[in-house]
Design a protein around this motif. Structure first.
Motif, PDB file in Angstrom:
ATOM      1  N   UNK A  42     -43.781 -46.267 -78.681  1.00  0.00           N
ATOM      2  CA  UNK A  42     -42.566 -46.864 -79.229  1.00  0.00           C
ATOM      3  C   UNK A  42     -41.323 -46.672 -78.391  1.00  0.00           C
ATOM      4  N   UNK A  43     -41.460 -46.147 -77.168  1.00  0.00           N
ATOM      5  CA  UNK A  43     -40.265 -45.871 -76.364  1.00  0.00           C
ATOM      6  C   UNK A  43     -39.554 -47.158 -75.949  1.00  0.00           C
ATOM      7  N   UNK A  44     -40.313 -48.173 -75.575  1.00  0.00           N
ATOM      8  CA  UNK A  44     -39.705 -49.441 -75.163  1.00  0.00           C
ATOM      9  C   UNK A  44     -38.897 -50.039 -76.314  1.00  0.00           C
ATOM     10  N   UNK A  45     -39.468 -49.984 -77.497  1.00  0.00           N
ATOM     11  CA  UNK A  45     -38.782 -50.512 -78.673  1.00  0.00           C
ATOM     12  C   UNK A  45     -37.491 -49.761 -78.946  1.00  0.00           C
ATOM     13  N   UNK A  46     -37.527 -48.432 -78.805  1.00  0.00           N
ATOM     14  CA  UNK A  46     -36.332 -47.618 -79.044  1.00  0.00           C
ATOM     15  C   UNK A  46     -35.247 -47.921 -78.013  1.00  0.00           C
ATOM     16  N   UNK A  47     -35.661 -48.035 -76.762  1.00  0.00           N
ATOM     17  CA  UNK A  47     -34.680 -48.317 -75.694  1.00  0.00           C
ATOM     18  C   UNK A  47     -34.053 -49.687 -75.897  1.00  0.00           C
ATOM     19  N   UNK A  48     -34.872 -50.668 -76.265  1.00  0.00           N
ATOM     20  CA  UNK A  48     -34.334 -51.993 -76.496  1.00  0.00           C
ATOM     21  C   UNK A  48     -33.348 -51.998 -77.659  1.00  0.00           C
ATOM     22  N   UNK A 200     -35.394 -63.270 -70.005  1.00  0.00           N
ATOM     23  CA  UNK A 200     -36.488 -64.049 -69.431  1.00  0.00           C
ATOM     24  C   UNK A 200     -37.792 -63.872 -70.214  1.00  0.00           C
ATOM     25  N   UNK A 201     -37.722 -63.126 -71.311  1.00  0.00           N
ATOM     26  CA  UNK A 201     -38.898 -62.941 -72.151  1.00  0.00           C
ATOM     27  C   UNK A 201     -38.432 -62.691 -73.571  1.00  0.00           C
ATOM     28  N   UNK A 202     -39.203 -63.189 -74.514  1.00  0.00           N
ATOM     29  CA  UNK A 202     -38.876 -62.977 -75.912  1.00  0.00           C
ATOM     30  C   UNK A 202     -39.147 -61.532 -76.301  1.00  0.00           C
ATOM     31  N   UNK A 203     -38.422 -61.052 -77.284  1.00  0.00           N
ATOM     32  CA  UNK A 203     -38.580 -59.672 -77.729  1.00  0.00           C
ATOM     33  C   UNK A 203     -39.777 -59.606 -78.665  1.00  0.00           C
ATOM     34  N   UNK A 204     -40.891 -59.142 -78.142  1.00  0.00           N
ATOM     35  CA  UNK A 204     -42.109 -58.951 -78.948  1.00  0.00           C
ATOM     36  C   UNK A 204     -42.588 -57.525 -78.724  1.00  0.00           C
ATOM     37  N   UNK A 205     -41.963 -56.582 -79.410  1.00  0.00           N
ATOM     38  CA  UNK A 205     -42.256 -55.160 -79.210  1.00  0.00           C
ATOM     39  C   UNK A 205     -43.118 -54.631 -80.344  1.00  0.00           C
TER      40      UNK A 205
END
Length: 205
Positions: A42-48, A200-205
């Protein structure tokens, strides 16, 4: 066990040292290469989420950099995100090379142990056979105990060398494969964050 080691002669000493070193490296790598320490879930989601709320200050980046290997890579990119996508990717790649070096720590030593211990065992075999033939020359074949001593040195050191080399090679290959998997996944996560931040990419976390 002590008698077996003693029967192997002086060549058992470097083999024992190699064995202790290999076990220490394997234990350390198992501890250091835990997935939760390298790629926290879940780190990418938290950073986003933090980035979307415009809360990415130096304090947050420092915490992210120290949190994990993936966090270190992301922090390198986020700290330079205002320079554009290309610069951000270059910073991520540079940080990734440093992380690879950290993940592969001691693996070269483990691989070396896997390579040299059979040779040490072979050297012990040669020494043992020299002792056996020297005993035959000096005393003839009338005393089998003297001959058996040289042969035991040859067999024990060979077995000891293989006993150390086989698990060392297995774990060396395992850790190399694990590091490769981590690198690929971290690169994918970091580049996905770059694309998301630059629309450049949709948020699909």
């Amino acid at each position: 066990m002590f008698e077996i080691i003693k029967s192997g002669g002086w060549m058992m000493l470097p083999l024992i040292l190699c064995s202790i070193t290999a076990m220490a490296i394997i234990a350390e790598r198992f501890w250091s290469l835990q997935r939760k320490k390298i790629i926290p879930p879940g780190l990418v989601k938290q950073v986003w989420a933090v980035s979307r709320e415009k809360k990415l200050d130096d304090h947050i980046l420092d915490r992210l950099r120290d949190s994990s290997c993936l966090g270190y890579i992301m922090a390198a990119g986020l700290a330079n995100s205002h320079y554009g996508r290309d610069v951000m990717k270059e910073c991520i790649e540079e940080a990734g090379r440093q992380v690879v070096y950290k993940l592969e720590r001691y693996l070269n030593t483990l691989g070396t142990i896997a390579s040299i211990t059979p040779l040490l065992g072979l050297l012990g075999t040669v020494v043992g056979m020299i002792q056996a033939f020297s005993a035959i020359v000096a005393q003839g074949i009338g005393d089998p105990a003297v001959l058996a001593e040289g042969i035991s040195v040859a067999l024990i050191t060979t077995a000891a060398g293989l006993t150390v080399a086989i698990p060392s090679l297995i774990f060396h290959r395992y850790f190399e494969r694990l590091v490769d998997e981590y690198i690929i996944e971290m690169e994918a996560d970091a580049l996905r964050l770059v694309d998301i931040l630059h629309g450049e990419r949709e948020v699909l976390l």
